[in-house]
Scaffold this motif. Structure first.
Motif, PDB file in Angstrom:
ATOM      1  N   ALA A  48       0.855  -1.195   0.000  1.00  0.00           N
ATOM      2  CA  ALA A  48       0.000   0.000   0.000  1.00  0.00           C
ATOM      3  C   ALA A  48       0.883   1.235   0.000  1.00  0.00           C
ATOM      4  CB  ALA A  48      -0.923   0.012   1.218  1.00  0.00           C
ATOM      5  N   VAL A  49       0.377   2.260  -0.672  1.00  0.00           N
ATOM      6  CA  VAL A  49       1.046   3.569  -0.666  1.00  0.00           C
ATOM      7  C   VAL A  49       0.082   4.548  -0.016  1.00  0.00           C
ATOM      8  CG1 VAL A  49       1.996   5.432  -2.054  1.00  0.00           C
ATOM      9  CG2 VAL A  49       2.404   3.050  -2.720  1.00  0.00           C
ATOM     10  N   LEU A  50       0.487   5.110   1.109  1.00  0.00           N
ATOM     11  CA  LEU A  50      -0.405   5.962   1.891  1.00  0.00           C
ATOM     12  C   LEU A  50      -0.339   7.421   1.452  1.00  0.00           C
ATOM     13  CD1 LEU A  50       0.290   4.377   5.375  1.00  0.00           C
ATOM     14  CD2 LEU A  50      -1.354   3.678   3.635  1.00  0.00           C
ATOM     15  N   ASP A  51       0.827   7.876   1.114  1.00  0.00           N
ATOM     16  CA  ASP A  51       0.997   9.196   0.503  1.00  0.00           C
ATOM     17  C   ASP A  51       2.319   9.175  -0.246  1.00  0.00           C
ATOM     18  OD1 ASP A  51       3.149   9.935   2.338  1.00  0.00           O
ATOM     19  OD2 ASP A  51       1.611  10.384   3.820  1.00  0.00           O
ATOM     20  N   GLY A  52       2.738  10.335  -0.734  1.00  0.00           N
ATOM     21  CA  GLY A  52       3.907  10.348  -1.598  1.00  0.00           C
ATOM     22  C   GLY A  52       5.174   9.826  -0.973  1.00  0.00           C
ATOM     23  N   ARG A  53       5.257   9.810   0.356  1.00  0.00           N
ATOM     24  CA  ARG A  53       6.490   9.354   1.002  1.00  0.00           C
ATOM     25  C   ARG A  53       6.236   8.339   2.120  1.00  0.00           C
ATOM     26  NH1 ARG A  53       8.464  13.731   5.472  1.00  0.00           N
ATOM     27  NH2 ARG A  53       6.425  14.188   6.368  1.00  0.00           N
ATOM     28  N   THR A  54       5.050   7.781   2.189  1.00  0.00           N
ATOM     29  CA  THR A  54       4.718   6.808   3.232  1.00  0.00           C
ATOM     30  C   THR A  54       4.145   5.550   2.598  1.00  0.00           C
ATOM     31  OG1 THR A  54       4.179   8.642   4.711  1.00  0.00           O
ATOM     32  CG2 THR A  54       3.510   6.450   5.416  1.00  0.00           C
ATOM     33  N   VAL A  55       4.699   4.390   2.974  1.00  0.00           N
ATOM     34  CA  VAL A  55       4.267   3.124   2.382  1.00  0.00           C
ATOM     35  C   VAL A  55       3.967   2.114   3.484  1.00  0.00           C
ATOM     36  CG1 VAL A  55       5.594   3.490   0.265  1.00  0.00           C
ATOM     37  CG2 VAL A  55       6.646   2.288   2.199  1.00  0.00           C
ATOM     38  N   GLU A  56       3.272   1.054   3.083  1.00  0.00           N
ATOM     39  CA  GLU A  56       3.042  -0.094   3.962  1.00  0.00           C
ATOM     40  C   GLU A  56       3.631  -1.311   3.274  1.00  0.00           C
ATOM     41  OE1 GLU A  56      -0.762  -2.706   5.320  1.00  0.00           O
ATOM     42  OE2 GLU A  56      -0.857  -0.545   5.763  1.00  0.00           O
ATOM     43  N   LEU A  68      12.981  12.333   2.362  1.00  0.00           N
ATOM     44  CA  LEU A  68      11.989  12.996   1.523  1.00  0.00           C
ATOM     45  C   LEU A  68      11.131  13.931   2.364  1.00  0.00           C
ATOM     46  CD1 LEU A  68      10.790  10.098  -0.813  1.00  0.00           C
ATOM     47  CD2 LEU A  68      12.456  11.904  -1.297  1.00  0.00           C
ATOM     48  N   ALA A  69      10.893  15.124   1.835  1.00  0.00           N
ATOM     49  CA  ALA A  69      10.065  16.107   2.535  1.00  0.00           C
ATOM     50  C   ALA A  69       8.597  15.876   2.217  1.00  0.00           C
ATOM     51  CB  ALA A  69      10.469  17.522   2.124  1.00  0.00           C
ATOM     52  N   GLU A  70       7.738  16.286   3.124  1.00  0.00           N
ATOM     53  CA  GLU A  70       6.303  16.195   2.878  1.00  0.00           C
ATOM     54  C   GLU A  70       5.944  17.099   1.698  1.00  0.00           C
ATOM     55  OE1 GLU A  70       2.032  16.976   5.172  1.00  0.00           O
ATOM     56  OE2 GLU A  70       3.952  17.396   6.166  1.00  0.00           O
ATOM     57  N   PRO A  71       5.208  16.581   0.725  1.00  0.00           N
ATOM     58  CA  PRO A  71       4.865  17.429  -0.431  1.00  0.00           C
ATOM     59  C   PRO A  71       3.894  18.529  -0.038  1.00  0.00           C
ATOM     60  CG  PRO A  71       3.702  15.340  -0.563  1.00  0.00           C
ATOM     61  CD  PRO A  71       4.662  15.222   0.591  1.00  0.00           C
ATOM     62  N   SER A  72       3.976  19.637  -0.741  1.00  0.00           N
ATOM     63  CA  SER A  72       3.027  20.720  -0.506  1.00  0.00           C
ATOM     64  C   SER A  72       1.636  20.271  -0.929  1.00  0.00           C
ATOM     65  CB  SER A  72       3.447  21.974  -1.278  1.00  0.00           C
ATOM     66  OG  SER A  72       3.519  21.689  -2.657  1.00  0.00           O
ATOM     67  N   SER A  73       0.626  20.997  -0.487  1.00  0.00           N
ATOM     68  CA  SER A  73      -0.748  20.582  -0.749  1.00  0.00           C
ATOM     69  C   SER A  73      -1.050  20.474  -2.235  1.00  0.00           C
ATOM     70  CB  SER A  73      -1.722  21.565  -0.084  1.00  0.00           C
ATOM     71  OG  SER A  73      -1.491  22.881  -0.563  1.00  0.00           O
ATOM     72  N   ALA A  77      -1.015  15.312  -4.732  1.00  0.00           N
ATOM     73  CA  ALA A  77      -1.666  14.329  -5.607  1.00  0.00           C
ATOM     74  C   ALA A  77      -0.690  13.761  -6.618  1.00  0.00           C
ATOM     75  CB  ALA A  77      -2.854  14.980  -6.316  1.00  0.00           C
ATOM     76  N   ALA A  78       0.152  14.617  -7.211  1.00  0.00           N
ATOM     77  CA  ALA A  78       1.125  14.139  -8.200  1.00  0.00           C
ATOM     78  C   ALA A  78       2.167  13.253  -7.544  1.00  0.00           C
ATOM     79  CB  ALA A  78       1.787  15.330  -8.883  1.00  0.00           C
ATOM     80  N   ALA A  79       2.596  13.606  -6.318  1.00  0.00           N
ATOM     81  CA  ALA A  79       3.573  12.787  -5.605  1.00  0.00           C
ATOM     82  C   ALA A  79       2.997  11.414  -5.278  1.00  0.00           C
ATOM     83  CB  ALA A  79       4.016  13.506  -4.337  1.00  0.00           C
ATOM     84  N   LEU A  80       1.745  11.371  -4.840  1.00  0.00           N
ATOM     85  CA  LEU A  80       1.094  10.093  -4.529  1.00  0.00           C
ATOM     86  C   LEU A  80       0.982   9.229  -5.784  1.00  0.00           C
ATOM     87  CD1 LEU A  80      -0.493   8.183  -2.682  1.00  0.00           C
ATOM     88  CD2 LEU A  80      -2.546   9.527  -3.176  1.00  0.00           C
ATOM     89  N   LEU A 115      15.308   8.677  -7.068  1.00  0.00           N
ATOM     90  CA  LEU A 115      14.498   8.700  -8.285  1.00  0.00           C
ATOM     91  C   LEU A 115      13.394   9.751  -8.177  1.00  0.00           C
ATOM     92  CD1 LEU A 115      13.662   7.477 -11.029  1.00  0.00           C
ATOM     93  CD2 LEU A 115      12.272   5.816  -9.745  1.00  0.00           C
ATOM     94  N   ALA A 116      12.733   9.814  -7.007  1.00  0.00           N
ATOM     95  CA  ALA A 116      11.635  10.770  -6.831  1.00  0.00           C
ATOM     96  C   ALA A 116      12.136  12.212  -6.877  1.00  0.00           C
ATOM     97  CB  ALA A 116      10.928  10.502  -5.502  1.00  0.00           C
ATOM     98  N   VAL A 117      13.290  12.465  -6.266  1.00  0.00           N
ATOM     99  CA  VAL A 117      13.840  13.818  -6.269  1.00  0.00           C
ATOM    100  C   VAL A 117      14.345  14.185  -7.660  1.00  0.00           C
ATOM    101  CG1 VAL A 117      15.703  15.254  -5.354  1.00  0.00           C
ATOM    102  CG2 VAL A 117      14.409  13.768  -3.818  1.00  0.00           C
ATOM    103  N   ARG A 118      14.993  13.226  -8.313  1.00  0.00           N
ATOM    104  CA  ARG A 118      15.525  13.482  -9.655  1.00  0.00           C
ATOM    105  C   ARG A 118      14.406  13.764 -10.648  1.00  0.00           C
ATOM    106  NH1 ARG A 118      19.329   8.937 -10.806  1.00  0.00           N
ATOM    107  NH2 ARG A 118      17.419   7.791 -11.311  1.00  0.00           N
ATOM    108  N   SER A 119      13.227  13.174 -10.432  1.00  0.00           N
ATOM    109  CA  SER A 119      12.087  13.393 -11.317  1.00  0.00           C
ATOM    110  C   SER A 119      11.325  14.671 -10.972  1.00  0.00           C
ATOM    111  CB  SER A 119      11.127  12.202 -11.229  1.00  0.00           C
ATOM    112  OG  SER A 119      11.788  10.995 -11.557  1.00  0.00           O
ATOM    113  N   GLY A 120      11.706  15.315  -9.888  1.00  0.00           N
ATOM    114  CA  GLY A 120      11.035  16.542  -9.486  1.00  0.00           C
ATOM    115  C   GLY A 120       9.701  16.308  -8.807  1.00  0.00           C
ATOM    116  N   MET A 121       9.433  15.090  -8.338  1.00  0.00           N
ATOM    117  CA  MET A 121       8.150  14.788  -7.722  1.00  0.00           C
ATOM    118  C   MET A 121       8.131  15.059  -6.223  1.00  0.00           C
ATOM    119  SD  MET A 121       6.799  14.106 -10.485  1.00  0.00           S
ATOM    120  CE  MET A 121       5.170  13.990  -9.780  1.00  0.00           C
ATOM    121  N   LEU A 122       9.294  14.985  -5.571  1.00  0.00           N
ATOM    122  CA  LEU A 122       9.396  15.237  -4.142  1.00  0.00           C
ATOM    123  C   LEU A 122      10.678  16.012  -3.877  1.00  0.00           C
ATOM    124  CD1 LEU A 122       8.257  11.743  -2.930  1.00  0.00           C
ATOM    125  CD2 LEU A 122       7.121  13.856  -2.264  1.00  0.00           C
ATOM    126  N   ARG A 123      10.735  16.675  -2.746  1.00  0.00           N
ATOM    127  CA  ARG A 123      11.924  17.415  -2.347  1.00  0.00           C
ATOM    128  C   ARG A 123      12.663  16.654  -1.254  1.00  0.00           C
ATOM    129  NH1 ARG A 123       9.816  23.722  -1.982  1.00  0.00           N
ATOM    130  NH2 ARG A 123       8.869  23.814  -4.061  1.00  0.00           N
TER     131      ARG A 123
END
Length: 275
Positions: A48-56, A68-73, A77-80, A115-123
């Motif tokens: 499961a993926v709970l949000d852009g930086r949290t998984v189960e 990874l930083a929490e994505p802005s509001s 959605a794009a990060a998730l 990969l997420a930072v390089r793609s510009g999806m998360l900081r």
């Protein structure tokens, strides 16, 4: 011979000590403890993926992905969506683990955070240098992912420039004049001038007395009175008031005290100015 006997006795005692237990039964050998969930270096699946930086993970462990930083509001959605497409139901390797956080490697050895930072999806978060910071700088310069459109900043609403519309221009000017007075009575004249720019065909003039005056007789118009309120309507020959023209009416009145002049008049419901 005595030494051999002593050796036999010692062996018997040692064997008894190793196998003895309560009630004379041998104690069972200790069982090995199970390994902790998602040990470093272990392979598992993301269920499961709970949000852009949290998984189960497959064993139920919920953890945030390190660095990874929490994505802005507006970017959440794009990060998730990115994290879900990249990790959900995929085999990953837990390369390191700290309380509540994990670092995940994809099957080809790519670090997911990189990969997420390089793609510009998360900081990044809590990183002072190295590949993650370099990847974030390049993504920002190339305007990838969230860097392509920054979240709008809230700005205070500009002060309202709307103002109360000015009152309509008066259509009439009223001159009220007391011509003569004697004990308990008076005579007055009222002149109404048309400043509307249009022909007035039929009119009703209203005012209010302040000192209990009463109209007893009127000419050039018809009058009715209710308490202090006076209503005057045109006579047939005074119905028309041409633009910038005027009409005059007179009346006799009674009064028992002061005889102040009315200060407010309306013509056909519109306020008049006084002159």
């Amino acid at each position: 011979m005595a030494a051999r006997k002593h050796l036999v006795v010692l062996l018997i005692l040692f064997t008894a000590a190793c196998t003895a237990a309560q009630d004379g039964k041998p104690s069972p050998a200790p069982r090995a403890t199970s390994s902790s969930p998602a040990e470093p270096g272990s392979s598992t699946k993301v269920r499961a993926v709970l949000d852009g930086r949290t998984v189960e993970l497959a064993d139920g462990t919920r953890a945030r992905i390190s660095s990874l930083a929490e994505p802005s509001s507006c970017a959440a959605a794009a990060a998730l969506d990115f994290t879900t497409k990249t990790l959900l139901n995929k085999e990953v390797r837990v390369s390191s683990i700290t309380p509540g956080e994990v670092s995940l490697l994809l099957p080809d050895g790519t670090d997911f955070a990189l990969l997420a930072v390089r793609s510009g999806m998360l900081r990044t978060s809590g990183v002072d240098g190295g590949p993650l910071v370099e990847a974030e700088t390049k993504a920002q310069q190339a305007k990838l992912g969230l860097w392509a459109q920054e979240c709008p900043k809230s700005t205070p609403a500009p002060p309202s420039t709307s103002t109360t519309p000015p009152p309509p221009a008066p259509i009439c000017v009223v001159v009220y004049r007391v011509n003569s007075e004697w004990p308990g009575a008076f005579q007055a004249e009222v002149t109404v001038r048309n400043v509307s720019g249009a022909l007035i065909e039929g009119w009703t003039l209203r005012w209010r007395f302040a000192d209990g005056q009463t109209v007893t007789q009127m000419w050039n118009a018809a009058v009715s009175q209710s308490g202090a309120d006076v209503t005057v309507t045109n006579a047939g020959y005074t119905a028309l008031i041409v633009p910038d023209g005027s009409v005059s009416l007179g009346f006799n009145g009674s009064v028992t005290g002061p005889n102040s002049v009315p200060t407010a008049f309306t013509l056909n419901g519109a306020a008049c100015t006084t002159g």
